[in-house]
Design a protein around this motif. Structure first.
Motif, PDB file in Angstrom:
ATOM      1  N   GLN A  75      48.467  47.677  38.595  1.00  0.00           N
ATOM      2  CA  GLN A  75      48.826  49.022  39.033  1.00  0.00           C
ATOM      3  C   GLN A  75      48.181  49.383  40.371  1.00  0.00           C
ATOM      4  OE1 GLN A  75      47.714  50.916  35.184  1.00  0.00           O
ATOM      5  NE2 GLN A  75      49.637  52.007  35.421  1.00  0.00           N
ATOM      6  N   GLU A  76      46.935  48.972  40.557  1.00  0.00           N
ATOM      7  CA  GLU A  76      46.248  49.287  41.813  1.00  0.00           C
ATOM      8  C   GLU A  76      46.970  48.641  42.996  1.00  0.00           C
ATOM      9  OE1 GLU A  76      41.896  48.786  43.985  1.00  0.00           O
ATOM     10  OE2 GLU A  76      42.218  47.982  41.980  1.00  0.00           O
ATOM     11  N   LEU A  77      47.365  47.369  42.825  1.00  0.00           N
ATOM     12  CA  LEU A  77      48.076  46.686  43.907  1.00  0.00           C
ATOM     13  C   LEU A  77      49.464  47.280  44.106  1.00  0.00           C
ATOM     14  CD1 LEU A  77      47.125  42.937  43.293  1.00  0.00           C
ATOM     15  CD2 LEU A  77      45.994  44.628  44.733  1.00  0.00           C
ATOM     16  N   ALA A  78      50.120  47.666  43.011  1.00  0.00           N
ATOM     17  CA  ALA A  78      51.446  48.281  43.118  1.00  0.00           C
ATOM     18  C   ALA A  78      51.375  49.597  43.881  1.00  0.00           C
ATOM     19  CB  ALA A  78      52.045  48.491  41.728  1.00  0.00           C
ATOM     20  N   SER A  79      50.261  50.347  43.697  1.00  0.00           N
ATOM     21  CA  SER A  79      50.105  51.612  44.411  1.00  0.00           C
ATOM     22  C   SER A  79      49.946  51.383  45.912  1.00  0.00           C
ATOM     23  CB  SER A  79      48.900  52.386  43.865  1.00  0.00           C
ATOM     24  OG  SER A  79      47.678  51.748  44.197  1.00  0.00           O
ATOM     25  N   ILE A  80      49.393  50.228  46.292  1.00  0.00           N
ATOM     26  CA  ILE A  80      49.307  49.865  47.707  1.00  0.00           C
ATOM     27  C   ILE A  80      50.669  49.410  48.217  1.00  0.00           C
ATOM     28  CG2 ILE A  80      48.310  48.221  49.356  1.00  0.00           C
ATOM     29  CD1 ILE A  80      45.783  48.191  47.633  1.00  0.00           C
ATOM     30  N   ALA A  81      51.344  48.579  47.398  1.00  0.00           N
ATOM     31  CA  ALA A  81      52.628  48.012  47.813  1.00  0.00           C
ATOM     32  C   ALA A  81      53.677  49.085  48.066  1.00  0.00           C
ATOM     33  CB  ALA A  81      53.121  47.029  46.752  1.00  0.00           C
ATOM     34  N   VAL A  82      53.743  50.094  47.183  1.00  0.00           N
ATOM     35  CA  VAL A  82      54.798  51.095  47.305  1.00  0.00           C
ATOM     36  C   VAL A  82      54.674  51.909  48.591  1.00  0.00           C
ATOM     37  CG1 VAL A  82      53.624  52.983  46.084  1.00  0.00           C
ATOM     38  CG2 VAL A  82      56.130  52.757  45.939  1.00  0.00           C
ATOM     39  N   PRO A 116      47.210  53.065  56.087  1.00  0.00           N
ATOM     40  CA  PRO A 116      45.813  53.179  56.516  1.00  0.00           C
ATOM     41  C   PRO A 116      44.845  53.430  55.363  1.00  0.00           C
ATOM     42  CG  PRO A 116      47.247  54.375  58.025  1.00  0.00           C
ATOM     43  CD  PRO A 116      48.112  53.921  56.888  1.00  0.00           C
ATOM     44  N   SER A 117      45.278  54.171  54.328  1.00  0.00           N
ATOM     45  CA  SER A 117      44.393  54.483  53.209  1.00  0.00           C
ATOM     46  C   SER A 117      43.996  53.247  52.419  1.00  0.00           C
ATOM     47  CB  SER A 117      45.066  55.485  52.267  1.00  0.00           C
ATOM     48  OG  SER A 117      46.285  54.960  51.759  1.00  0.00           O
ATOM     49  N   ALA A 118      44.825  52.183  52.490  1.00  0.00           N
ATOM     50  CA  ALA A 118      44.543  50.962  51.726  1.00  0.00           C
ATOM     51  C   ALA A 118      43.931  49.873  52.584  1.00  0.00           C
ATOM     52  CB  ALA A 118      45.834  50.435  51.086  1.00  0.00           C
ATOM     53  N   HIS A 119      43.874  50.087  53.882  1.00  0.00           N
ATOM     54  CA  HIS A 119      43.428  49.030  54.786  1.00  0.00           C
ATOM     55  C   HIS A 119      42.002  48.589  54.474  1.00  0.00           C
ATOM     56  CE1 HIS A 119      42.058  47.292  58.692  1.00  0.00           C
ATOM     57  NE2 HIS A 119      43.241  46.726  58.615  1.00  0.00           N
ATOM     58  N   GLY A 120      41.129  49.548  54.202  1.00  0.00           N
ATOM     59  CA  GLY A 120      39.739  49.206  53.908  1.00  0.00           C
ATOM     60  C   GLY A 120      39.595  48.404  52.634  1.00  0.00           C
ATOM     61  N   ILE A 121      40.407  48.737  51.616  1.00  0.00           N
ATOM     62  CA  ILE A 121      40.361  48.009  50.349  1.00  0.00           C
ATOM     63  C   ILE A 121      40.764  46.560  50.558  1.00  0.00           C
ATOM     64  CG2 ILE A 121      41.336  47.857  48.025  1.00  0.00           C
ATOM     65  CD1 ILE A 121      41.802  50.869  48.133  1.00  0.00           C
ATOM     66  N   VAL A 122      41.867  46.361  51.275  1.00  0.00           N
ATOM     67  CA  VAL A 122      42.388  45.002  51.485  1.00  0.00           C
ATOM     68  C   VAL A 122      41.470  44.207  52.406  1.00  0.00           C
ATOM     69  CG1 VAL A 122      44.349  43.664  52.335  1.00  0.00           C
ATOM     70  CG2 VAL A 122      44.743  45.790  51.070  1.00  0.00           C
ATOM     71  N   LYS A 123      40.993  44.838  53.468  1.00  0.00           N
ATOM     72  CA  LYS A 123      40.113  44.146  54.412  1.00  0.00           C
ATOM     73  C   LYS A 123      38.800  43.751  53.754  1.00  0.00           C
ATOM     74  CE  LYS A 123      38.044  44.600  59.011  1.00  0.00           C
ATOM     75  NZ  LYS A 123      37.855  45.497  60.191  1.00  0.00           N
ATOM     76  N   GLY A 124      38.335  44.591  52.819  1.00  0.00           N
ATOM     77  CA  GLY A 124      37.049  44.336  52.186  1.00  0.00           C
ATOM     78  C   GLY A 124      37.098  43.378  51.012  1.00  0.00           C
ATOM     79  N   SER A 125      38.285  42.975  50.593  1.00  0.00           N
ATOM     80  CA  SER A 125      38.405  42.085  49.435  1.00  0.00           C
ATOM     81  C   SER A 125      39.441  41.003  49.708  1.00  0.00           C
ATOM     82  CB  SER A 125      38.794  42.875  48.188  1.00  0.00           C
ATOM     83  OG  SER A 125      39.070  42.012  47.106  1.00  0.00           O
ATOM     84  N   GLU A 126      38.974  39.784  49.859  1.00  0.00           N
ATOM     85  CA  GLU A 126      39.884  38.663  50.084  1.00  0.00           C
ATOM     86  C   GLU A 126      40.772  38.446  48.867  1.00  0.00           C
ATOM     87  OE1 GLU A 126      39.757  33.925  51.394  1.00  0.00           O
ATOM     88  OE2 GLU A 126      37.928  35.147  51.442  1.00  0.00           O
ATOM     89  N   ASP A 127      40.242  38.719  47.664  1.00  0.00           N
ATOM     90  CA  ASP A 127      41.033  38.550  46.445  1.00  0.00           C
ATOM     91  C   ASP A 127      42.222  39.504  46.428  1.00  0.00           C
ATOM     92  OD1 ASP A 127      39.389  36.555  45.500  1.00  0.00           O
ATOM     93  OD2 ASP A 127      38.176  37.890  44.254  1.00  0.00           O
ATOM     94  N   VAL A 128      41.988  40.763  46.819  1.00  0.00           N
ATOM     95  CA  VAL A 128      43.071  41.746  46.850  1.00  0.00           C
ATOM     96  C   VAL A 128      44.131  41.332  47.860  1.00  0.00           C
ATOM     97  CG1 VAL A 128      43.667  44.128  47.462  1.00  0.00           C
ATOM     98  CG2 VAL A 128      41.645  43.668  46.077  1.00  0.00           C
ATOM     99  N   ARG A 129      43.681  40.909  49.040  1.00  0.00           N
ATOM    100  CA  ARG A 129      44.636  40.487  50.068  1.00  0.00           C
ATOM    101  C   ARG A 129      45.461  39.291  49.590  1.00  0.00           C
ATOM    102  NH1 ARG A 129      45.851  37.150  54.167  1.00  0.00           N
ATOM    103  NH2 ARG A 129      46.450  38.045  56.186  1.00  0.00           N
ATOM    104  N   ASN A 130      44.788  38.304  48.999  1.00  0.00           N
ATOM    105  CA  ASN A 130      45.492  37.112  48.534  1.00  0.00           C
ATOM    106  C   ASN A 130      46.490  37.438  47.438  1.00  0.00           C
ATOM    107  OD1 ASN A 130      44.105  35.476  50.324  1.00  0.00           O
ATOM    108  ND2 ASN A 130      42.566  34.836  48.849  1.00  0.00           N
TER     109      ASN A 130
END
Length: 252
Positions: free
Chosen positions: A22-29, A51-65
């Motif tokens: 759900q967390e990733l889906a909230s970024i994707a949408v 922009p609100s999700a950029h810090g989350i993705v940049k700070g976690s390689e797992d989330v980005r992958n």
């Protein structure tokens, strides 16, 4: 965005949701998916993150992958990825999405800047996290101590419930600032009944958790429930169901 790009975007978001992310889906949408033509006619994907999700993705390689890998799954067979060498996964470029501009955007920013005040939301959790050398998490401009808490917040949002994540509770009975403050994970109101849902991480901290629950009960919040972080992350629907069932018994 073309119809083909819309379909990729929709399928990617729904795939994340169906897999329990759900967390990733909230970024994707809130992202953009753009198909561009690269060298030798091979198509690639430009993924624009809000922009609100950029810090989350940049700070976690797992989330980005995870975001990129699920998008690769959707692109397979749908995005042209043949070249002279043979079939390959389309290249996915991740960047920050640029916000839309209207004629009053500067005035709106000035208003928001002038009205910005310090927030007590997540204040204690942020201080504890810094002391322990770890980061807090941001979702929908709210601070959380973990991804498990974000899962619960998303479920509470789905149900249109009034809730306060990591609010600062103060009861000045001792004069000692730290003894007079507590920060519940979630303060929730449903049909006039108030309750607290705590995401528990430390099974060996029963005494501290019990003391915190007693502090709130003495103030009149009698529904204080705990759920393990693992269960909150994997079973947020069941956790909220169980909590609301108990909370319903405290209605006046």
């Amino acid at each position: 965005m073309t119809e083909r790009e819309e379909k990729l975007h929709r399928t990617w978001t729904e795939l994340l949701l169906e897999r329990g992310n759900q967390e990733l889906a909230s970024i994707a949408v809130e992202s953009e998916v753009e198909i561009s033509e690269g060298e030798w006619g091979v198509e690639s994907i430009v993924l624009g993150l809000p922009p609100s999700a950029h810090g989350i993705v940049k700070g976690s390689e797992d989330v980005r992958n995870d975001l990129v890998n699920y998008l690769h799954d959707v692109c397979a067979g749908n995005v042209y990825n043949q070249d002279g060498i043979g079939e390959r996964d389309p290249h996915i470029e991740v960047r920050m999405k640029l916000l839309e501009v209207d004629e009053d955007w500067q005035e709106e920013m000035r208003r928001l800047i002038s009205e910005t005040k310090g927030s007590n939301q997540g204040a204690i959790s942020e201080k504890v996290a810094k002391r322990e050398g770890r980061d807090t998490h941001t979702y929908n401009e709210m601070t959380f101590g973990s991804k498990s808490e974000i899962r619960i917040a998303q479920e509470l949002e789905v149900r249109d419930l009034l809730f306060f994540p990591l609010p600062l509770g103060v009861r000045a009975e001792t004069g000692d600032r730290w003894k007079d403050r507590r920060e519940p994970d979630f303060l929730v109101c449903q049909d006039g009944a108030w309750g607290i849902l705590e995401v528990a991480y430390h099974p060996d901290r029963y005494e501290k958790d019990a003391e915190k629950a007693t502090w709130f009960k003495e103030a009149g919040i009698l529904c204080v429930e705990h759920a393990t972080a693992e269960r909150c992350y994997n079973e947020p629907v069941d956790v909220v169901d169980d909590f609301l069932n108990v909370l319903s018994k405290h209605r006046s």
